[in-house]
Write a protein that holds these residues in place. Sequence first.
Motif, mmCIF file in Angstrom:
data_model
loop_
_atom_site.group_PDB
_atom_site.id
_atom_site.type_symbol
_atom_site.label_atom_id
_atom_site.label_comp_id
_atom_site.label_asym_id
_atom_site.label_seq_id
_atom_site.Cartn_x
_atom_site.Cartn_y
_atom_site.Cartn_z
ATOM 1 N N GLU A 1 -2.143 8.050 6.732
ATOM 2 C CA GLU A 1 -3.373 8.786 6.404
ATOM 3 C C GLU A 1 -3.135 9.667 5.181
ATOM 4 O OE1 GLU A 1 -5.843 8.994 10.516
ATOM 5 O OE2 GLU A 1 -4.600 10.723 10.085
ATOM 6 N N ASN A 2 -1.902 10.146 5.057
ATOM 7 C CA ASN A 2 -1.541 10.954 3.893
ATOM 8 C C ASN A 2 -1.321 10.092 2.648
ATOM 9 O OD1 ASN A 2 -1.037 14.013 4.599
ATOM 10 N ND2 ASN A 2 -0.430 12.822 6.395
ATOM 11 N N CYS A 3 -0.858 8.867 2.864
ATOM 12 C CA CYS A 3 -0.622 7.957 1.732
ATOM 13 C C CYS A 3 -1.908 7.302 1.251
ATOM 14 C CB CYS A 3 0.341 6.833 2.137
ATOM 15 S SG CYS A 3 2.053 7.332 2.294
ATOM 16 N N ILE A 4 -2.843 7.061 2.172
ATOM 17 C CA ILE A 4 -3.999 6.228 1.819
ATOM 18 C C ILE A 4 -5.337 6.910 2.119
ATOM 19 C CG2 ILE A 4 -5.051 3.946 2.022
ATOM 20 C CD1 ILE A 4 -2.355 2.984 3.228
ATOM 21 N N ASP A 5 -5.625 7.126 3.394
ATOM 22 C CA ASP A 5 -6.986 7.518 3.810
ATOM 23 C C ASP A 5 -7.524 8.726 3.052
ATOM 24 O OD1 ASP A 5 -5.488 6.106 5.853
ATOM 25 O OD2 ASP A 5 -7.278 6.272 7.111
ATOM 26 N N ARG A 6 -6.674 9.724 2.877
ATOM 27 C CA ARG A 6 -7.192 10.967 2.292
ATOM 28 C C ARG A 6 -7.505 10.825 0.797
ATOM 29 N NH1 ARG A 6 -2.536 15.116 0.625
ATOM 30 N NH2 ARG A 6 -0.742 13.724 0.624
ATOM 31 N N HIS A 7 -7.045 9.721 0.171
ATOM 32 C CA HIS A 7 -7.373 9.521 -1.244
ATOM 33 C C HIS A 7 -8.677 8.741 -1.427
ATOM 34 C CE1 HIS A 7 -3.371 10.949 -1.804
ATOM 35 N NE2 HIS A 7 -2.779 9.840 -1.467
ATOM 36 N N LEU A 8 -9.206 8.178 -0.338
ATOM 37 C CA LEU A 8 -10.302 7.224 -0.474
ATOM 38 C C LEU A 8 -11.564 7.835 -1.083
ATOM 39 C CD1 LEU A 8 -9.930 5.156 2.816
ATOM 40 C CD2 LEU A 8 -9.226 4.538 0.491
ATOM 41 N N GLU A 9 -11.906 9.000 -0.612
ATOM 42 C CA GLU A 9 -13.173 9.579 -1.045
ATOM 43 C C GLU A 9 -13.209 9.819 -2.552
ATOM 44 O OE1 GLU A 9 -15.878 13.375 0.084
ATOM 45 O OE2 GLU A 9 -14.521 12.630 1.646
ATOM 46 N N GLN A 10 -12.166 10.455 -3.065
ATOM 47 C CA GLN A 10 -12.124 10.785 -4.493
ATOM 48 C C GLN A 10 -11.617 9.628 -5.352
ATOM 49 O OE1 GLN A 10 -12.406 14.200 -6.015
ATOM 50 N NE2 GLN A 10 -13.641 14.460 -4.168
ATOM 51 N N ASN A 11 -10.658 8.887 -4.820
ATOM 52 C CA ASN A 11 -9.910 7.942 -5.645
ATOM 53 C C ASN A 11 -9.847 6.532 -5.090
ATOM 54 O OD1 ASN A 11 -9.015 9.414 -7.958
ATOM 55 N ND2 ASN A 11 -7.789 10.660 -6.554
ATOM 56 N N GLY A 12 -10.865 6.164 -4.321
ATOM 57 C CA GLY A 12 -10.860 4.842 -3.701
ATOM 58 C C GLY A 12 -10.694 3.711 -4.706
ATOM 59 N N ASN A 13 -11.241 3.898 -5.903
ATOM 60 C CA ASN A 13 -11.167 2.821 -6.894
ATOM 61 C C ASN A 13 -9.968 2.916 -7.812
ATOM 62 O OD1 ASN A 13 -13.474 1.584 -5.949
ATOM 63 N ND2 ASN A 13 -14.794 2.969 -7.170
#
Length: 632
Positions: A64-76
């Motif tokens: 979740e720290n490596c992936i999920d939490r970046h999705l909103e701002q940096n998903g692309n």
Amino acid sequence: MYNLKDLKSYTKSYKKSVENPEAFWDAIAKANFVWKRPWSRVLEWDFSLPKISWFEGAQLNITENCIDRHLEQNGNKTAILFEPNNPNESSEAITYTDLHKRVNQFANVLKSKGIQKGDRVCVYLPMIPELAIAVLACARIGAIHSVVFAGFSANALASRINDCDCKLLITSDGGYRGAKTIDLKSIVDTALLDCAGIEAVLVAKRIHTDISMVSGRDFWLQPLLESASAICEATVMDAEDPLFILYTSGSTGQPKGMVHTTAGYMVYSAYTFKNIFQYEPEDIYWCTADIGWITGHSYIVYGPLLNGATTLMFEGVPSYPDYGRFWSIVEKHKVSQFYTAPTAIRALAKQGLDLVSPYDLSSLKVLGTVGEPINEEAWHWYNDHIGKRKCPIVDTWWQTETGGIMISPIPKSFDGKPTFATLPFVGIQPALMDEKGEEIEGNSVEGRLCIKFPWPSMARTIWGNHQRYKETYFSAYDQSYFTGDGALRDENGHYRITGRVDDVIIVSGHNLGTAPIEDAINEHPKVAESAIVGYPHDIKGSALYGYITLKNSDDTNAAALKVEINQLISKHIGPIAKLDKIQFTSGLPKTRSGKIMRRILRKIASKDTSNLGDISTLLNPEVVETIMKNSL
Ligand code: 7RM
């Protein structure tokens, strides 16, 4: 996560990290990660047991720290940039959104094969995206990954699988490495004849060859992934739950399964990555290691992804299709940080500049090295021709056991200088010890390198053998972790790693480290690489034997070269360090990660070749024969 911005902030942080380590790491852990439950104690430790526990009571999932939490701002944003072995095959940009989906699908496939929290999963894959995804999929569901470098033999693979009772193995039909294809699946089939505990094998397709699949045991990965759900809730992990096992060879005995746990490893790998490589959001970061080594775990997968970085994964080798490949990739992807091993730098330097100058390397900002001492000549070549004297070089000293970088320059805070790993990272308390086990205080001293205080990412045990962990690391010196390396501290308090202490040679009562002698030799313009070992000598106790490879192997004037080499050594260290014997050779025996196997050279020099030990895991076992035939 970025707070070492200049010398002042480093000095201040370092002071705080030593005076009040708990408050220091508490603040970093709180500010930079997502937790499902906070910790009740930052640190509990006792090196005499040994027992080390960081962030006890906390709950989290590292993915979740490596992936999920970046999705909103940096998903692309690109998370993993895959550069294939063949330069004509297109590279692949895997965004954080893609990565999330692929990791979750993979995690669901693992679950469907019965894998649960705490189970061990062996990953034996080439450098393809599935390798990083498999690692993260294990972490998603709390399975403990044990990555085995895909260059290891069937025997080595089987013993690692059995040592930690892996239930499932992830592999591929094969892999590409330069002009070669590697038939991984047949190695796996041989290994599994001895591995009763493996219940299922997941096979990724890479080289699309016809391979044998054992029915009921082997499954093609792709169809399972395609039908798996893209949602897999992250398993809640305790701070000290094991995240992975990674094997490292000791000076004796079986490889040791170093156990790293979840929260401390996360905090330290992320924080060192950000500050040592000075990663900025637009940067493209590239570490050329294989994920089969700790460098790949901490600084290809976890450290970069925890920072929402773009991490480049390269499938191939530096020499394919030619020795310009690294530089062509730097140009193609506008790489900002480049992290590699001294052995690669020496191999590339040996090729000359014709394969460097055509490429635009102006995107580079920070250069790094890891794995062995970097000799002065290679450092300057790297600095002059790759960094164009504009990029700080971080010579990072650390170990599989330490989980993250321990001693290294920090750009903007302080510079490197050739052959020095320089100063401890914040939170790291090195000490030099003498033969009697006393700490050597002050500067301009040399001794055995220990660490006096715990840091978050230290390995917690050796899988299945806590006693061996205690004996190897905590028994030589009271209340200290012993690294196995020697080091000197110069007049400014900067550390230079002088090599494994078992490489120290005592000649006529003088302690000589092999690395400084090799440095001196490597300054000779005709020398590509060298390795020094000791052999028994009637009068001196030990004498020095040098194995030297030349840039141009058919250089004929050997006698003159030997004289010049000894003159260089005399000049840099003193006549005491002059070599008694010099053997020119076409190559040096190396481990798969590029370290020179001095143990073998020592035996040959001592004419004790009856038992060379296991040389099958070497990169180039054939060179041993040649060296033996021509030995002096
Ligand atoms: C990261 C890694 C660890 C051993 C270590 C040293 C040597 C590593 C440096 C170095 C001099 C360096 N893990 N070593 N980095 N020596 N300068 N910058 O390599 O477990 O595979 O090896 O490697 O001897 O104890 S490792």
